[in-house]
Design an enzyme around this catalytic site. Structure first.
Site: not given
Ligand code: GCU
Length: 685
Positions: A295, A374, A402
């Site tokens: 990410e 996720d 979440e």
């Molecule tokens: C999800 C989440 C993020 C988090 C990520 C992770 O995508 O939305 O906020 O950082 O998981 O587990 O690293």
């Protein structure tokens, strides 16, 4: 009507109310009003304090602490196997010695004396909480031995707390560790958290967010180490070890080096100095946690290196101190082209990490999300779990809701975690469950959960979301515990001693996740959430985005074809028989159908219902259950104190409103795509 005293929820499940009947109270008092304790380590002092507090309230009188057993032989003895008098007591009763951080509770002479014997100081503390739990639930003092030992070595909560005090995906207020760029100085809240954690056997906490903002990269450096050491000290007295999240790029961003290349000797030196600096202050630091190459966070690939290279260089710095490096496998392309249907995010972690099996240093543990995507309400277990015979793995789940209602909706997640733990990977024949993998593999593995706690007075925002915190610890302690039993324990402790309220709350917990799944995205569909916030319905919110989370609904059908015969080939990552089971829509479990298959709206399910009709039905059913949760709670008016009653009622009412919204938005979407009417002619818009 007798008004119950109001409660904030701050005490959690450690409410310590007087025993439910005077007969019970007398029975407990006869033995437990005198405590024989000799050890005086920090952790043993925590146990003593807890006994003083807990028994004081349950018995209605402060217990007396002694060094020698009283002559009448009626007392509670507590200590470890390092004390001869307790070894003698074990021998007399013919009870096996506890080992590790385990304990035994047993009685002598028809419970005239009762003992808590720990394999270690921490085992003693766990035994203390186990005894207090029994008494709070109105059970008998133990007579025959209760022998327990934590199944998993690592039972860890990961806080996604930022140094400025905000919490990523936090739904219970601000951080209890950080505020305005500093580690908090007032540690009362941390101390009370430590108690809660020890009471459920949690033994590790990662303090800061895996997304390490540049400012937080300085966390393991001089400026913060004093306050961090103090915080670690508070946790230490409850047997909880602290971990820190560090950024792969830290050598550049925080260290001023020109590279973070794991192959560079300079980088290796930097990591080892960093670790040394932290261990000077926190000698029992658990280690570091890393999210890299994920990410938009830089990772080893930036330098043409593998995840093993990246992990090993940091792990080498921790190794001299016995520290563990937890390296997350949540690695995928978050900038993919939605037009490209061959790329499948579900496959990414397996493809990336499998070839690296055996290449990680012994103190590296891969932290694998329980599902391949996720934290959706329903996913198959990640095929990476158990696939790497020569690599340690820990399974990661999310308490912070979440994607499961953000602690506004009631969603008891223990059954889902249990599903993941019970999954048979067939890695080394039948019975190779994920639980076995993370319990047996090494002294560094177990379960990590993204914490759902903040500075809200009741810790989790929703009073009933505490059940997920409690359940996480209990399950990591013993994955064999049924989810219903954990729910009942928690409800009894939190809403007892009136068993009627506890029963209603238990039923609500058990009904909650299936309801949430039904009114949001059943049959394994997932997603359809508002982008960014991940709250509330938005069927096409992620459909044309780069995040790799699609459902491919068109006028004919919906779902992701992940078969090997004509889809993305994800099913091939599973061992048999799963591969074959998932591959065929007629054998694929209905709850995962649209995760693995793109099916026509008129695909006929077993029993004769067509797919889109089942989707309509599930949305109506789920919403009805949400409405029923509220009705059940309302049946407790007068049985629960006003403050907690109103707070939960308000959340449940909001949940009902949201459930109807989910139902109507998703059903309308499916109707407009498919043109198929609901055969029961309920309102679909
Ligand atoms: C999800 C989440 C993020 C988090 C990520 C992770 O995508 O939305 O906020 O950082 O998981 O587990 O690293």
């Amino acid at each position: 009507v007798q008004r119950l005293p109001n409660e904030t929820g701050y005490e959690g499940w450690l409410r310590y109310r007087p025993a439910s009947s005077s007969r019970r109270q007398e029975g407990y008092t006869a033995v437990c009003q005198r405590i024989v304790a000799r050890g005086a380590s920090e952790v043993l002092l925590s146990a003593r304090r807890e006994l003083g507090k807990g028994l004081g309230a349950i018995l209605g009188r402060i217990p007396e602490f002694l060094v020698e057993p009283p002559v009448d032989g009626r007392y509670l003895g507590i200590g470890t196997v390092a004390e001869q008098w307790l070894l003698d007591a074990l021998a007399v009763a013919g009870v096996p010695r506890p080992t590790g951080d385990g304990f035994v509770l047993f009685g002598q002479g028809h419970a005239t004396a009762v003992f808590i014997v720990g394999g270690s100081d921490i085992g003693c503390l766990y035994g203390t909480f186990a005894l207090l739990r029994r008494l709070q639930l109105g059970e008998d003092l133990p007579n025959g031995p209760v022998v327990e030992r934590p199944a998993m070595a690592l039972r860890m909560l990961d806080h996604w707390d930022n140094l400025d005090g905000s919490v990523e995906r936090g739904y219970a207020g601000r951080s209890i560790f950080f505020a305005r760029g500093e580690v908090v100085a007032d540690r009362q809240r941390v101390l009370d958290y430590g108690r809660l954690l020890a009471s459920i056997g949690v033994n590790a906490v990662a303090l800061n967010n895996v997304n390490v903002a540049p400012g937080a990269m300085a966390l393991p450096t001089k400026r913060h180490l004093g306050p961090l050491a103090a915080l670690a000290g508070t946790f230490r007295s409850f047997g909880v070890r602290v971990f820190l999240s560090v950024a792969f790029e830290a050598p550049v961003v925080a260290g001023g080096l020109l590279t973070a290349d794991p192959g560079s000797p300079e980088v290796a030196r930097w990591w080892s100095q960093l670790a040394g600096g932290v261990y000077d202050y926190v000698p029992d630091l658990g280690g570091f946690l890393v999210k890299a190459g994920s990410e938009s966070q830089p990772g080893p690939r930036v330098y043409g290196r593998t995840h093993a290279d990246g992990a090993n260089v940091i792990a080498a710095g921790l190794e001299p101190f016995g520290g563990t490096l937890l390296w997350r496998t949540f690695v995928y392309d978050c900038k993919q082209d939605w037009r490209d249907r061959s790329t499948d995010r579900a496959k990414a972690a397996f493809d990336e990490f499998l070839p690296l099996d055996g290449l990680f240093a012994p103190n590296v543990v891969l932290q694998v999300k329980s599902g391949p995507m996720d934290f959706q309400v329903r996913e198959p277990p990640s095929p990476l779990l158990g696939a790497m015979a020569n690599t340690s793995q820990t399974v990661e789940v999310q308490l912070s809701q979440e994607y499961t209602g953000q602690q506004v909706h009631l969603c008891y997640l223990v059954p889902a975690w249990k599903r993941a733990l019970d999954f048979d990977t067939y890695a080394s024949g039948t019975g190779s469950t994920v639980a076995k993998l993370v319990c047996g593999a090494s002294s560094r593995t177990g379960m990590a959960g993204v914490a759902n706690v903040g500075d809200d007075p009741n810790w989790t925002g929703h009073h009933l979301a505490q059940a997920n915190l409690y359940g996480f610890g209990r399950l990591a302690w013993c994955p064999d515990l049924p989810a219903e039993q954990i729910a009942a324990e928690w409800a009894g402790l939190t809403f007892g001693p009136d068993p009627a309220s506890a029963d209603v709350v238990t039923e609500m917990l058990i009904a909650s996740a299936p309801a949430y799944e039904s009114y949001t995205t059943p049959l394994g569909l997932g997603w359809m959430v508002t982008p960014g916030s991940h709250y509330g319905p938005s069927p096409d919110g992620y459909e044309y985005s780069p995040w790799g989370t699609y459902h491919f609904a068109d006028s004919v059908g919906i779902g992701v074809d992940r078969t090997t015969s004509h889809g993305t080939g994800f099913t091939a990552q599973y061992r048999e028989p799963w591969k074959t089971i998932f591959e065929d829509p007629s054998t694929c479990p209905e709850d995962l159908l649209l995760f693995f298959h793109h099916l026509r709206y008129d695909f006929v399910l077993p029993g004769g219902t067509i797919l889109v009709q089942r989707m309509y039905d599930r949305h109506f059913e789920g919403t009805a259950i949400a409405e029923d949760l509220l009705a059940r709670w309302r049946s407790l008016a007068g049985c629960v104190d006003t403050v907690r009653y109103r707070a939960v009622e308000e959340k449940l009412a909001e949940q009902v409103r949201q459930a109807r919204e989910w139902r109507d938005v998703i059903n309308a979407y499916l109707y407009r795509k498919s043109g198929k009417n609901d055969e029961n002619r309920r309102p679909v818009y």
